[in-house]
Enzyme design. Structure first.
Site, PDB file in Angstrom:
ATOM      1  CG  ASN A  17      -5.302   4.354  11.056  1.00 23.89           C
ATOM      2  OD1 ASN A  17      -6.205   4.453  10.234  1.00 23.89           O
ATOM      3  ND2 ASN A  17      -5.404   3.622  12.140  1.00 23.89           N
ATOM      4  CE  LYS A  20      -5.004   6.927  14.725  1.00 23.58           C
ATOM      5  NZ  LYS A  20      -3.717   7.181  15.376  1.00 23.58           N
ATOM      6  CD  GLU A  47      10.523   1.769  19.168  1.00 21.73           C
ATOM      7  OE1 GLU A  47      10.345   0.939  20.076  1.00 21.73           O
ATOM      8  OE2 GLU A  47      11.633   2.188  18.791  1.00 21.73           O
ATOM      9  CG  ASP A  76      -1.324   7.547  20.464  1.00 27.81           C
ATOM     10  OD1 ASP A  76      -0.796   6.972  19.489  1.00 27.81           O
ATOM     11  OD2 ASP A  76      -1.454   7.001  21.576  1.00 27.81           O
ATOM     12  CB  SER A  77      -7.119   7.263  19.098  1.00 22.08           C
ATOM     13  OG  SER A  77      -6.674   6.881  17.815  1.00 22.08           O
ATOM     14  N   GLY A 160     -10.532   0.011  12.291  1.00 19.49           N
ATOM     15  CA  GLY A 160     -10.097  -0.516  13.588  1.00 19.49           C
ATOM     16  C   GLY A 160     -11.184  -1.325  14.302  1.00 19.49           C
ATOM     17  CG  HIS A 187     -12.393   8.317  20.043  1.00 18.40           C
ATOM     18  ND1 HIS A 187     -13.294   7.890  19.092  1.00 18.40           N
ATOM     19  CD2 HIS A 187     -11.203   7.776  19.673  1.00 18.40           C
ATOM     20  CE1 HIS A 187     -12.687   7.131  18.204  1.00 18.40           C
ATOM     21  NE2 HIS A 187     -11.408   7.051  18.539  1.00 18.40           N
TER      22      HIS A 187
HETATM   23  P1  ITT Z   1      -0.612   6.303  13.587  1.00 16.10           P
HETATM   24  O1  ITT Z   1       0.172   6.050  14.840  1.00 16.10           O
HETATM   25  O2  ITT Z   1       0.222   6.335  12.347  1.00 16.10           O
HETATM   26  O3  ITT Z   1      -1.516   7.485  13.714  1.00 16.10           O
HETATM   27  P2  ITT Z   1      -1.947   3.861  14.375  1.00 16.10           P
HETATM   28  O4  ITT Z   1      -3.060   3.050  13.773  1.00 16.10           O
HETATM   29  O5  ITT Z   1      -0.691   3.122  14.769  1.00 16.10           O
HETATM   30  O6  ITT Z   1      -1.608   5.045  13.351  1.00 16.10           O
HETATM   31  P3  ITT Z   1      -2.467   4.487  17.146  1.00 16.10           P
HETATM   32  O7  ITT Z   1      -1.125   4.057  17.624  1.00 16.10           O
HETATM   33  O8  ITT Z   1      -3.049   5.743  17.714  1.00 16.10           O
HETATM   34  O9  ITT Z   1      -2.514   4.674  15.577  1.00 16.10           O
HETATM   35  O10 ITT Z   1      -3.448   3.276  17.367  1.00 16.10           O
HETATM   36  C1  ITT Z   1      -4.790   3.502  17.558  1.00 16.10           C
HETATM   37  C2  ITT Z   1      -5.575   2.253  17.198  1.00 16.10           C
HETATM   38  O11 ITT Z   1      -6.795   2.307  17.940  1.00 16.10           O
HETATM   39  C3  ITT Z   1      -5.952   2.280  15.726  1.00 16.10           C
HETATM   40  O12 ITT Z   1      -5.078   1.510  14.945  1.00 16.10           O
HETATM   41  C4  ITT Z   1      -7.366   1.696  15.754  1.00 16.10           C
HETATM   42  O13 ITT Z   1      -7.358   0.347  15.620  1.00 16.10           O
HETATM   43  C5  ITT Z   1      -7.893   2.031  17.148  1.00 16.10           C
HETATM   44  N1  ITT Z   1      -8.767   3.195  16.990  1.00 16.10           N
HETATM   45  C6  ITT Z   1      -8.481   4.497  17.210  1.00 16.10           C
HETATM   46  N2  ITT Z   1      -9.513   5.282  16.860  1.00 16.10           N
HETATM   47  C7  ITT Z   1     -10.460   4.456  16.387  1.00 16.10           C
HETATM   48  C8  ITT Z   1     -11.735   4.643  15.843  1.00 16.10           C
HETATM   49  O14 ITT Z   1     -12.252   5.851  15.659  1.00 16.10           O
HETATM   50  N3  ITT Z   1     -12.424   3.566  15.478  1.00 16.10           N
HETATM   51  C9  ITT Z   1     -11.915   2.333  15.614  1.00 16.10           C
HETATM   52  N4  ITT Z   1     -10.718   2.056  16.093  1.00 16.10           N
HETATM   53  C10 ITT Z   1      -9.983   3.107  16.483  1.00 16.10           C
END
Ligand code: ITT
Length: 201
Positions: A17, A20, A47, A76-77, A160, A187
């Site tokens: 991402n 991130k 996955e 993971d967020s 996001g 966070h």
């Molecule tokens: P990776 O697993 O490759 O790290 P991902 O986008 O799939 O990337 P996650 O499974 O952790 O990551 O999904 C977290 C989602 O939550 C992320 O795609 C964002 O849309 C949202 N998110 C997390 N932190 C955020 C933030 O600081 N601001 C806005 N949205 C956030």
């Protein structure tokens, strides 16, 4: 309590991402860590099969530490909406579909709140930061930030769900906020503060 420290030097950010990656570099590089992302290194995206933020963070960092032989950091967020019983939660990225469209994901959140006539628009962002060393030692830190969801979304900074999230006590969304300010209260920053106290020399 883990005694080991993260030494200045290479650290693989096990994330695909780009939003991130930017934030993790801002947080970790001042501590002397040289952050290279899974995107830059061309690593596979594992996955996410676990049911918790911590479980998925560990799974991603383990995969990157094994693939590179270097210490790996993962994030993971997600967004947890009170009136939706914590959804989208660990499915926050998946609510955006493929290819990812967070305009659509935010519309889904808003539609779900409308469907139940929710008056409570409170939500929190949650973040688990995991560090895994190539020899298998591992540790995780969790952070969160509470706030309210606004509609329509505002701002084109961040990533996001940022354009619909206003942190408690603020008037601008994370999408409108200066990134340095977001790093003071998010966070991810909350989890990072705990990680810094435990792992940075
Ligand atoms: P990776 O697993 O490759 O790290 P991902 O986008 O799939 O990337 P996650 O499974 O952790 O990551 O999904 C977290 C989602 O939550 C992320 O795609 C964002 O849309 C949202 N998110 C997390 N932190 C955020 C933030 O600081 N601001 C806005 N949205 C956030």
């Amino acid at each position: 309590m883990i005694k080991r420290k993260l030494q200045p030097g290479p650290l693989v950010a096990a994330t695909h991402n780009a939003g991130k990656v930017r934030e993790l570099k801002d947080l970790f590089e001042p501590a002397g860590l040289v952050v290279r992302s899974a995107i830059e290194l061309g690593l596979d995206e594992p996955e996410e099969t676990e049911m918790t933020f911590t479980g998925n963070a560990l799974l991603k960092a383990r995969a990157a530490a094994i693939a590179t032989g270097e210490p790996a950091l993962s994030d993971d967020s997600g967004l947890s909406v009170t009136a939706l019983g914590g959804q989208p939660g660990i499915y926050s990225a998946r609510w955006a579909g493929e290819p990812r469209d967070f305009g659509r994901a935010m519309e889904k959140v808003q539609a779900a709140l409308n469907d139940i006539g929710a008056e409570d628009r409170s939500a929190k962002f949650v973040c688990a930061l995991a560090v895994v060393w190539p020899d298998g030692e591992e540790v995780v830190f969790e952070g969160e930030v509470h706030g309210t969801l606004v509609w329509p979304p505002r701002g084109d900074r961040g990533f996001g769900y940022d354009p619909m999230f206003v942190a408690t006590g603020k008037s601008v969304t994370f999408g409108e906020m200066d990134p340095a300010k977001k790093h003071g209260m998010s966070h991810r920053a909350d989890a990072f503060k705990k990680l810094r106290a435990a792992l940075l020399p």
